[in-house]
Enzyme design. Structure first.
Site, PDB file in Angstrom:
ATOM      1  N   PRO A 128       1.793   7.657  -0.024  1.00  0.00           N
ATOM      2  CA  PRO A 128       2.333   8.635  -0.963  1.00  0.00           C
ATOM      3  C   PRO A 128       3.761   8.380  -1.425  1.00  0.00           C
ATOM      4  O   PRO A 128       4.249   9.088  -2.285  1.00  0.00           O
ATOM      5  CB  PRO A 128       2.264   9.939  -0.180  1.00  0.00           C
ATOM      6  CG  PRO A 128       2.394   9.533   1.236  1.00  0.00           C
ATOM      7  CD  PRO A 128       1.702   8.202   1.354  1.00  0.00           C
ATOM      8  N   GLY A 129       4.489   7.394  -0.857  1.00  0.00           N
ATOM      9  CA  GLY A 129       5.748   6.990  -1.459  1.00  0.00           C
ATOM     10  C   GLY A 129       7.015   7.226  -0.676  1.00  0.00           C
ATOM     11  O   GLY A 129       8.082   6.778  -1.103  1.00  0.00           O
ATOM     12  N   ASN A 130       6.967   7.894   0.466  1.00  0.00           N
ATOM     13  CA  ASN A 130       8.213   8.139   1.194  1.00  0.00           C
ATOM     14  C   ASN A 130       8.806   6.851   1.756  1.00  0.00           C
ATOM     15  O   ASN A 130      10.024   6.683   1.788  1.00  0.00           O
ATOM     16  CB  ASN A 130       7.991   9.155   2.311  1.00  0.00           C
ATOM     17  CG  ASN A 130       7.952  10.574   1.783  1.00  0.00           C
ATOM     18  OD1 ASN A 130       8.484  10.848   0.722  1.00  0.00           O
ATOM     19  ND2 ASN A 130       7.311  11.460   2.499  1.00  0.00           N
ATOM     20  N   LYS A 131       7.963   5.941   2.206  1.00  0.00           N
ATOM     21  CA  LYS A 131       8.509   4.674   2.683  1.00  0.00           C
ATOM     22  C   LYS A 131       9.092   3.867   1.530  1.00  0.00           C
ATOM     23  O   LYS A 131      10.058   3.126   1.701  1.00  0.00           O
ATOM     24  CB  LYS A 131       7.454   3.876   3.453  1.00  0.00           C
ATOM     25  CG  LYS A 131       6.256   3.450   2.653  1.00  0.00           C
ATOM     26  CD  LYS A 131       5.259   2.722   3.562  1.00  0.00           C
ATOM     27  CE  LYS A 131       4.044   2.257   2.781  1.00  0.00           C
ATOM     28  NZ  LYS A 131       3.210   3.379   2.319  1.00  0.00           N
ATOM     29  N   CYS A 181      -1.034   3.052  11.830  1.00  0.00           N
ATOM     30  CA  CYS A 181      -0.976   4.228  12.696  1.00  0.00           C
ATOM     31  C   CYS A 181      -2.198   4.228  13.607  1.00  0.00           C
ATOM     32  O   CYS A 181      -2.780   5.268  13.898  1.00  0.00           O
ATOM     33  CB  CYS A 181      -0.878   5.515  11.881  1.00  0.00           C
ATOM     34  SG  CYS A 181      -2.205   5.700  10.674  1.00  0.00           S
ATOM     35  N   ASP A 196      -0.869   0.714  -5.472  1.00  0.00           N
ATOM     36  CA  ASP A 196      -1.876   1.597  -4.891  1.00  0.00           C
ATOM     37  C   ASP A 196      -3.004   1.733  -5.897  1.00  0.00           C
ATOM     38  O   ASP A 196      -2.770   1.740  -7.110  1.00  0.00           O
ATOM     39  CB  ASP A 196      -1.290   2.967  -4.554  1.00  0.00           C
ATOM     40  CG  ASP A 196      -2.119   3.679  -3.498  1.00  0.00           C
ATOM     41  OD1 ASP A 196      -1.753   3.619  -2.316  1.00  0.00           O
ATOM     42  OD2 ASP A 196      -3.137   4.305  -3.861  1.00  0.00           O
ATOM     43  N   CYS A 216       0.887  -1.180   0.000  1.00  0.00           N
ATOM     44  CA  CYS A 216       0.000   0.000   0.000  1.00  0.00           C
ATOM     45  C   CYS A 216       0.915   1.217   0.000  1.00  0.00           C
ATOM     46  O   CYS A 216       1.173   1.812   1.047  1.00  0.00           O
ATOM     47  CB  CYS A 216      -0.915  -0.012   1.210  1.00  0.00           C
ATOM     48  SG  CYS A 216      -1.907  -1.519   1.367  1.00  0.00           S
ATOM     49  N   ALA A 217       1.417   1.596  -1.154  1.00  0.00           N
ATOM     50  CA  ALA A 217       2.644   2.387  -1.243  1.00  0.00           C
ATOM     51  C   ALA A 217       2.476   3.897  -1.120  1.00  0.00           C
ATOM     52  O   ALA A 217       3.331   4.559  -0.536  1.00  0.00           O
ATOM     53  CB  ALA A 217       3.349   2.073  -2.563  1.00  0.00           C
TER      54      ALA A 217
END
Length: 477
Positions: A246-249, A368, A267, A243-244
């Site tokens: 917005p992409g920072n991880k 979270c 996504d 579940c990528a």
């Protein structure tokens, strides 16, 4: 993620009614989502003030179709921001014009009630700031473009005081002014005082810095840190980010891989994927393949994914550990039982699906959320469904906040909160495949007769012309 979703929702709401962002009247000040995001951030700062004004003025009762988070953004800009400028205004300017006098009167009444004269002073007399407002600003150095030493030197030349590696949470709690530290646990993670704003910093603009919270994704510019570090894929690995956006991880995973190997990032939202592609390009990521697909629809038997040994699963959740979630969805801090059951059902299916990938060796599951239903209960059910195949791995023994003791081994999981770890609220579990003992493998696999191969070699060598005679001891070497 919450603020990103709020900004996206505001855009979607405008576009569905007007066909473009110009329906907000003051659209000339918003040439891109980044500027809209800045407005949403400011709206969040005044969230409780806006709640009081909107409730007293009865705005949402009078305008039943107006979404709560959009109402906050509009009222913030009317009362506390730049106001409405230019254009006919579509439906938004007349709507606010109808309520403008009442909204301004309620804001004035609130200032009288709290004994302040300026709008900014309303923030100072709010109820005592909670622990969430004291969470430091975590900044990851993007090792695809620079190194930690160079980033530290750059900040020092700008007048920041580098305090070295923190030794405890107290060091982080004591940060003030233009001081910063290196995180006590995680490499390449710089820590600045709470509320430090680096969005306009040249290193961030160039993709050398990634602004993120220590635990996981919680806004458009913040991303997972602990989950990627705990997944720890070595360079050359094949990884799925389920579940990528917005992409920072995803960019963090690419940095750990040193752009060697492959990341499959999924996504379902095309708009979020487009923003993610821009982020990854700025971060220098070249090993990622984006797919607008549902992870649950991906077949583990597909040849493209048969080499995947690492999966990061950070699914949709209630966001009950995120203070900013309240802006997006009032009451999200205490999700209903029905909503929790629906979310947990999806999370359980996603985790069980991830565990069916044939070459999977290690998986990180993170949320979270503070709710047991989305955390320990999901992990417990997935382990029971894959009994004897996967196990929980104990990680970061020095981490002070562990999983709830709802089943044996739950203490291997990590929990966090502003009070205990100076982070947002979150949960992380690391699962590894249980290896079959080598003795069992040898017993089950037929072995060739002992000494058969050496004897053939000796016969061939003895037959070779001019070969010297060999002793019995040499033949056993």
């Amino acid at each position: 993620m919450a603020l990103y979703a709020t900004a996206a929702s505001v855009l979607a709401g405008v576009e569905s009614r007007r066909g473009s962002i110009k329906g907000l009247v003051y659209a000339s000040s918003f040439q891109n989502v980044k500027q809209l995001y800045a407005l949403v951030c400011e709206t969040q700062r005044y969230s409780s003030v806006l709640d009081a004004v909107i409730t007293s003025a009865g705005l949402l009762r009078a305008e039943k179709k107006l979404r709560p988070h959009l109402a906050k953004v509009l009222v913030y800009e009317l009362l506390l921001g730049k106001g409405f400028k230019g254009g006919s205004g579509g439906r938004w300017k007349p709507l606010l014009d109808r309520h403008q006098a009442r909204l301004k009167a309620e804001l004035a009444r609130l200032k009288v009630h709290r004994g302040v004269s300026k709008n900014e002073d309303l923030l100072q007399v709010e109820s005592k700031p909670g622990p969430a407002s004291q969470v430091p600003r975590f900044v990851r150095v993007n090792t695809l473009k620079t190194c930690c030493d160079d980033a530290v030197d750059y900040f020092k030349r700008q007048g920041f005081s580098y305090q070295g590696r923190a030794s405890s949470l107290e060091d982080l709690r004591a940060l003030k002014g233009k001081c910063f530290l290196l995180d006590p646990l995680l490499p390449e993670l710089l820590v600045f005082p709470a509320q430090t704003d680096l969005h306009d910093h040249p290193l961030y603009q160039a993709g050398h810095l990634i602004l993120q919270d220590k635990p996981r994704a919680c806004s458009a510019c913040q991303a997972s840190c602990l989950p990627a570090v705990l997944l720890a894929p070595p360079p050359g690995s094949y990884v799925i980010d389920a579940c990528a956006a917005p992409g920072n991880k995803t960019s963090h995973l690419a940095a750990l891989l040193k752009n060697q190997g492959k990341i499959f990032a999924f996504d379902l939202d095309a708009g979020r994927l487009a923003s993610m592609a821009t982020l990854l390009a700025r971060a220098g990521v070249s090993c990622c393949e984006l797919a607008e697909e549902d992870f649950l629809a991906i077949s583990p038997s597909d040849q493209r994914y048969r080499q995947v040994q690492y999966i990061l699963l950070d699914p949709s959740c209630s966001g009950s550990g995120m203070a900013t979630r309240r802006l997006e969805e009032p009451g999200a801090g205490t999700p209903s039982k029905a909503r929790l059951q629906a979310l947990a059902g999806f999370q359980r299916r996603a985790l069980c699906h991830a565990l069916t990938f044939p070459s999977l060796q290690r998986l990180v599951y993170s949320t979270c959320s503070l709710c047991q239903e989305e955390n320990e209960d999901v992990v417990r059910d997935a382990l029971q469904h894959n009994s004897g195949t996967f196990r929980l791995v104990p990680v970061l023994p020095s981490w002070p906040h562990r999983g709830l003791g709802t089943f044996p081994g739950a203490e291997c999981c990590l929990r966090a909160s502003p009070e205990t770890t100076l982070t947002g609220g979150f949960f992380v579990a690391v699962l590894e495949r249980v290896e079959v003992p080598s003795s069992v493998s040898r017993a089950e696999a037929p072995a060739p007769p002992p000494e058969a191969a050496p004897r053939r070699k000796r016969r061939r060598r003895a037959a070779a012309p001019g070969a010297p005679p060999r002793t019995e001891q040499e033949g056993k070497r």
